[in-house]
Design a protein around this motif. Structure first.
Motif, short mmCIF file in Angstrom:
data_model
loop_
_atom_site.label_atom_id
_atom_site.label_comp_id
_atom_site.label_asym_id
_atom_site.label_seq_id
_atom_site.Cartn_x
_atom_site.Cartn_y
_atom_site.Cartn_z
N SER A 471 0.84 -1.19 0.00
CA SER A 471 0.00 0.00 0.00
C SER A 471 0.88 1.24 0.00
CB SER A 471 -0.93 0.01 1.22
OG SER A 471 -0.17 0.03 2.42
N THR A 472 0.28 2.39 -0.33
CA THR A 472 1.01 3.65 -0.40
C THR A 472 0.08 4.78 0.01
OG1 THR A 472 2.30 5.12 -1.82
CG2 THR A 472 0.42 3.99 -2.84
N ASN A 473 0.68 5.91 0.41
CA ASN A 473 -0.12 7.06 0.83
C ASN A 473 -0.42 8.05 -0.29
OD1 ASN A 473 -0.62 6.56 3.60
ND2 ASN A 473 1.49 7.10 4.08
N SER A 474 0.24 7.92 -1.43
CA SER A 474 0.07 8.88 -2.52
C SER A 474 -0.42 8.17 -3.79
CB SER A 474 1.38 9.62 -2.79
OG SER A 474 2.39 8.70 -3.16
N PHE A 475 -1.09 8.94 -4.64
CA PHE A 475 -1.55 8.41 -5.92
C PHE A 475 -0.92 9.21 -7.04
CE2 PHE A 475 -4.62 8.59 -9.49
CZ PHE A 475 -4.58 7.25 -9.85
N ASN A 476 -0.22 8.50 -7.94
CA ASN A 476 0.44 9.14 -9.08
C ASN A 476 -0.26 8.65 -10.34
OD1 ASN A 476 2.10 10.09 -11.09
ND2 ASN A 476 4.02 9.50 -10.04
N VAL A 477 -1.00 9.56 -10.98
CA VAL A 477 -1.81 9.17 -12.13
C VAL A 477 -0.94 8.65 -13.26
CG1 VAL A 477 -1.84 11.47 -13.18
CG2 VAL A 477 -3.75 9.89 -13.58
N ALA A 478 0.32 9.09 -13.35
CA ALA A 478 1.22 8.62 -14.41
C ALA A 478 1.55 7.15 -14.25
CB ALA A 478 2.49 9.46 -14.42
N ASN A 479 1.45 6.63 -13.02
CA ASN A 479 1.73 5.21 -12.76
C ASN A 479 0.44 4.51 -12.33
OD1 ASN A 479 4.53 5.59 -13.20
ND2 ASN A 479 4.74 6.39 -11.10
N LYS A 480 -0.63 4.84 -13.00
CA LYS A 480 -1.97 4.36 -12.62
C LYS A 480 -2.06 2.84 -12.59
CE LYS A 480 -6.77 5.63 -13.65
NZ LYS A 480 -7.63 6.45 -14.54
N ASP A 481 -1.34 2.19 -13.46
CA ASP A 481 -1.42 0.73 -13.56
C ASP A 481 -0.84 0.02 -12.35
OD1 ASP A 481 -2.60 1.02 -16.01
OD2 ASP A 481 -0.75 0.70 -17.15
N ASN A 482 -0.09 0.75 -11.51
CA ASN A 482 0.47 0.14 -10.31
C ASN A 482 -0.53 0.05 -9.17
OD1 ASN A 482 2.94 -0.09 -11.61
ND2 ASN A 482 3.71 1.87 -10.79
N TYR A 483 -1.71 0.67 -9.33
CA TYR A 483 -2.70 0.75 -8.26
C TYR A 483 -3.87 -0.18 -8.54
CZ TYR A 483 -0.25 5.03 -6.93
OH TYR A 483 0.70 5.95 -6.54
N VAL A 484 -4.49 -0.65 -7.47
CA VAL A 484 -5.76 -1.37 -7.60
C VAL A 484 -6.85 -0.32 -7.82
CG1 VAL A 484 -7.43 -2.89 -6.48
CG2 VAL A 484 -4.97 -3.22 -6.09
N LEU A 485 -7.62 -0.44 -8.89
CA LEU A 485 -8.62 0.55 -9.26
C LEU A 485 -10.02 -0.04 -9.15
CD1 LEU A 485 -6.85 1.98 -12.45
CD2 LEU A 485 -6.71 2.83 -10.10
N ASP A 486 -11.00 0.83 -8.84
CA ASP A 486 -12.39 0.37 -8.80
C ASP A 486 -13.01 0.50 -10.19
OD1 ASP A 486 -13.00 3.06 -9.19
OD2 ASP A 486 -13.62 3.40 -7.11
N ALA A 487 -14.31 0.26 -10.28
CA ALA A 487 -15.00 0.26 -11.57
C ALA A 487 -14.98 1.63 -12.22
CB ALA A 487 -16.44 -0.21 -11.38
N ASP A 488 -14.82 2.68 -11.43
CA ASP A 488 -14.79 4.05 -11.98
C ASP A 488 -13.38 4.51 -12.28
OD1 ASP A 488 -17.57 4.32 -11.77
OD2 ASP A 488 -17.39 4.87 -9.63
N GLY A 489 -12.39 3.66 -12.06
CA GLY A 489 -11.01 4.02 -12.33
C GLY A 489 -10.33 4.77 -11.21
N ASN A 490 -10.96 4.81 -10.04
CA ASN A 490 -10.36 5.48 -8.89
C ASN A 490 -9.56 4.49 -8.06
OD1 ASN A 490 -11.65 7.99 -9.49
ND2 ASN A 490 -13.55 7.19 -8.57
N PRO A 491 -8.49 4.96 -7.41
CA PRO A 491 -7.68 4.04 -6.59
C PRO A 491 -8.50 3.47 -5.43
CG PRO A 491 -7.03 6.32 -6.20
CD PRO A 491 -7.96 6.34 -7.36
#
Length: 819
Positions: A471-491
């Motif tokens: 897990s991480t405290n920040s969200f970097n949209v440029a590395n979006k594929d590194n995050y688990v995303l919901d159906a709306d594309g939000n982390p």
């Protein structure tokens, strides 16, 4: 039967009429009453003590000649022989002369004064010195002010000292624009020794005689210290007279307090004295889900076998239970009024349990009339047990890289840590005269050791889930594929966001599904050896203080492991001060002192911080006037200062490394302060202070958020405090009193954080406080009304996610009995 009754009544009335007695008043050379002076007739083994107004009375004294003695610490003993006549009460007054040679070199016996004014201090020179003769500004708050204002923590009373204000809710203050905080090994002292305190919980003071602050760096006497100042808490010491008091308070926010104070001799010869202070508080506070359950147990013992030897043993145990309050979060548009000041981000299953133990052994022995040895040992320990839901220092991230400013990104800490400090101080005081030049020479050695004990560790559940299972405290949209995303594309959150629009955010949180990372706090140790010499020269109207200290610091990184590494730092620290006695009640002074503070082992030991770092170095120039008025009942200090620090660490504003720090080139603080403490009349007490402080960055690295000329965080340019108390002491209203206070704090910047748009400007505020008293015999009731106009205000803060509001209107009723 009537005859027997009448005869008995006649005999009793005759006996009452025929008693012989002695009464009078004991004052000093300024005609001020001396409270607590011992009045005794040795041949009769009969004695008493003077009351608050200096009066005493002895009854049932046989007729004839008797020698009466009066004694009090710091004064010559008064002796008078008087003839007592039959069936009369004889008057006998005493005027005691002050005797500075009788002032103790270390504070072992309780303070002799009662009131808002304090005359002598040990902290500024490590010897009993009149404050008017100290070439540096020293502010203080006595226990009488603490009681009158119904204060329970240091943060409650710092308003009574110029140039000091809160940085946050915590044990976290600014002095002349420079930060002083807990969980450090500098600038917070107990009876002149460095102690370990909580950073999160404010210091409790039911056992404290006075709080005093040396303005500017005090490194020449105590080693590493903040350039703004050093806070010293002086515990209540035993008295030779038997006294007991108990008080109970009830008030707003479901607050209940119970305080007791017992003191007196344990042996008939008064060589062994004791004091026991107990404090208990149970309060909900005004913030949602916050509470405090605090216990203070503080016994103290003094052994004085003779005039040359004194030994004191102090224990202060504190147990605090509550929740860690990270402050008020407001909507991302920056409106401080957009959420209630009561709203916290805590969950109901959070907790903060802390224990603090300070054990002090102090010893003084006069080797000769002019030479004394002083030794003090302090063992100070602190334990922290924490579970908190807290902000991840940003608003909720959306998949397109924007933020939802109505929700706060959250994370969880589960942490346990323990510290231990060892402080051993030894010094010699030697009085030596060369003709008209009087010298008070001080030579000393200090040993200090701080350890972060094994086992310190933290579980952290960060805000967002990563595809790799972490897990991480920040969200970097440029590395979006590194995050688990919901159906709306939000982390997807690891710890659910806190919805500022909901009233259900403080409920229990299910922590069983959180993904945790583990952080181990590697044990470390810091050792400090300090040697110093100081001399106070006195010649006619001139006093000169010259001091020099050598400090050697050793940090043991990765302590007790194969990778253990020693980091050594050292410094020479000079101090020069001068006093000119312009008139009998006006002294002019000046001082120059340098300060030194090695960067903390935490920063050195963190590989992500970017060190190693140069130490903090500071320099103070100060001139001022100290004066006493109204027969020395009122003391006033006016100070002008110029204070510079180099090497402070601030965030480097690096989005890829939140721990990265950089050193600011230079910070400066210039200002004017005025403090007045004491009495205008015997029944009219007063505290007034004002400070103008311009604390700003004079050099700054452009990669940080510190900008040249910016006012430093939580450093208001203007502060003002006024408090007065008047007691009616005669007539039908005898025993009735009232007090009035006003606290003003100017506009302040928030702290330097990674996102400039989150830095608030906290508005200025002025609070009106009142109190009513009624005293009869040994009983008093008081009613304190604080912030009577219910002004919304903020005492300090970091950003729009961590603002620290002050208390709304509140009331406290206290009933006290002294016996």
């Amino acid at each position: 039967m009537k005859i027997i009754t009448l005869t008995t009544a006649f005999l009793l009335s005759f006996y009452a009429f025929s008693q012989s007695g002695l009464k009078g008043k004991v004052t000093d050379e300024q005609d001020q009453p001396i409270f607590g002076a011992a009045v005794y007739i040795s041949a009769l083994e009969q004695g008493t003590t003077t009351d608050y107004n200096g009066f005493y009375e002895l009854k049932d004294i046989p007729q004839g000649k008797h020698t009466v003695k009066v004694s009090f610490i710091g004064y010559t003993v008064g002796n008078k022989t008087i003839e007592i006549s039959k069936n009369t009460t004889t008057s006998l007054d005493f005027v005691l002369e002050e005797n500075s040679t009788q002032l103790q070199e270390v504070e072992i016996i309780g303070r002799k004064e009662r009131g808002y004014k304090n005359t002598n201090s040990f902290i500024a020179t490590k010897s009993a010195t009149k404050l008017i003769d100290v070439p540096q500004s020293v502010g203080y708050v006595t226990k009488e002010v603490i009681l009158d204002q119904a204060a329970f923590t240091i943060n409650d009373v710092v308003k009574n000292i110029s140039g000091i204000n809160q940085f946050s809710f915590y044990n976290d203050l600014t002095i002349r624009g420079f930060r002083v905080q807990g969980q450090q090994n500098s600038s917070m002292l107990l009876n002149g020794s460095r102690m370990m305190t909580s950073f999160w919980s404010q210091q409790l003071i039911p056992h404290i005689e006075r709080v005093e602050v040396i303005k500017g760096p005090a490194s020449a006497l105590f080693g590493n210290s903040s350039p703004g100042g050093t806070i010293n808490s002086v515990t209540k010491k035993p008295l030779k007279e038997q006294k007991q008091s108990i008080s109970a308070s009830m008030g707003s926010f479901n607050t209940f307090r119970l305080l007791t104070d017992f003191t007196g001799p344990m042996t008939k010869d008064k060589k062994l004295l004791y004091r026991l202070n107990l404090g208990y508080e149970n309060t909900d506070g005004f913030r949602d889900l916050q509470f405090g359950k605090n216990i203070v147990l503080a016994p103290s013992f003094s052994f004085i076998p003779n005039d040359k030897t004194r030994l004191n043993f102090d224990i202060v145990y504190q147990d605090s239970k509550g929740r860690l309050d990270r402050g008020q979060a407001v909507f991302g548009d920056g409106d401080l009024y957009s959420t209630p000041i009561t709203r916290s981000l805590s969950a109901s299953n959070d907790y903060l349990n802390e224990q603090n133990l300070n054990i002090t052994l102090s010893f003084q022995h006069k080797l000769t009339d002019n030479l004394s040895l002083n030794s003090t040992y302090l063992n100070s320990s602190y334990d922290e047990d924490l579970l908190e839901h807290r902000t991840a220092n940003n608003f909720a991230a959306l998949g397109d890289g924007t933020l939802d400013i109505s929700k706060v990104a959250m994370r969880v800490f589960v942490r346990k840590r323990s510290w231990n400090n060892q402080n051993f101080s030894n010094y010699l005081n030697y009085d030596l005269d060369f003709g008209d030049i009087k010298n008070k020479l001080l030579m000393g050695y200090d040993y200090f050791q701080q350890e972060l004990e094994p086992g310190g560790s933290q579980l952290e559940a960060n805000a967002y889930l990563l595809t790799n299972g972490n897990s991480t405290n920040s969200f970097n949209v440029a590395n979006k594929d590194n995050y688990v995303l919901d159906a709306d594309g939000n982390p997807v959150t690891n710890v659910a966001h806190f919805d500022l629009t909901s009233t259900n955010g403080n409920g229990m949180r299910d922590m069983s599904n959180y993904v945790y990372g583990v952080r181990h706090y590697t044990p470390y140790k810091q050792v400090n050896h300090g040697i110093y010499i100081q001399n106070q020269f006195s010649y006619k109207k001139f006093n000169l203080l010259v001091g020099l200290r050598r400090d050697d610091f050793t940090d043991y990184l990765n302590y007790n492991t194969e990778d253990e590494e020693k980091v050594k730092q050292n410094a020479f620290i000079p101090r020069i001060g001068a006093v000119y006695k312009a008139t009998p009640n006006i002294n002019v002074y000046s001082t120059w002192v340098q300060g030194y503070q090695p960067q903390t082992a935490t920063d050195i030991n963190n590989p992500e911080a970017g060190g190693p770092f140069d130490p903090l170095e500071s320099e103070l120039f100060e001139v001022g006037v100290k004066t006493e008025w109204f027969q020395k009942r009122l003391g006033v200090t006016l100070a002008f200062y110029d204070l510079t620090q180099q090497g402070a660490l601030y965030s480097a504003n690096d989005s890829s490394n939140a721990d990265l720090l950089k050193q600011i080139g230079e910070e400066k603080s210039k200002g004017i302060e005025i403090d007045a403490y004491g009495k205008i009349l015997p029944n009219w007490s007063l505290v007034v202070n004002y400070a103008f402080n311009h604390a700003y960055f004079t050099e700054a690295d452009e990669t940080t958020l510190a900008i040249f000329g910016d006012q430093k965080p939580n450093a208001p340019k203007n502060t003002f405090n006024f408090w007065t108390k008047y007691m009616i002491n005669k007539g039908n209203l005898n025993g009735l009193g009232f007090g009035l206070g006003y606290d003003y704090v100017g506009e302040r910047n928030g702290s330097i954080v990674r996102s400039p748009e989150l830095i608030p400007v906290f508005p200025s505020y002025g609070l009106v406080n009142t109190v009513l008293y009624y005293s009869v015999d040994k009983f008093q009731i008081q009613l304190n009304f604080n912030n009577i106009f219910d002004q919304t205000h903020w005492v300090g803060g970091y950003d729009f996610l961590r603002a620290f509001p002050g208390k709304p209107r509140n009331i406290m009723a206290t009933v006290s009995y002294t016996f």
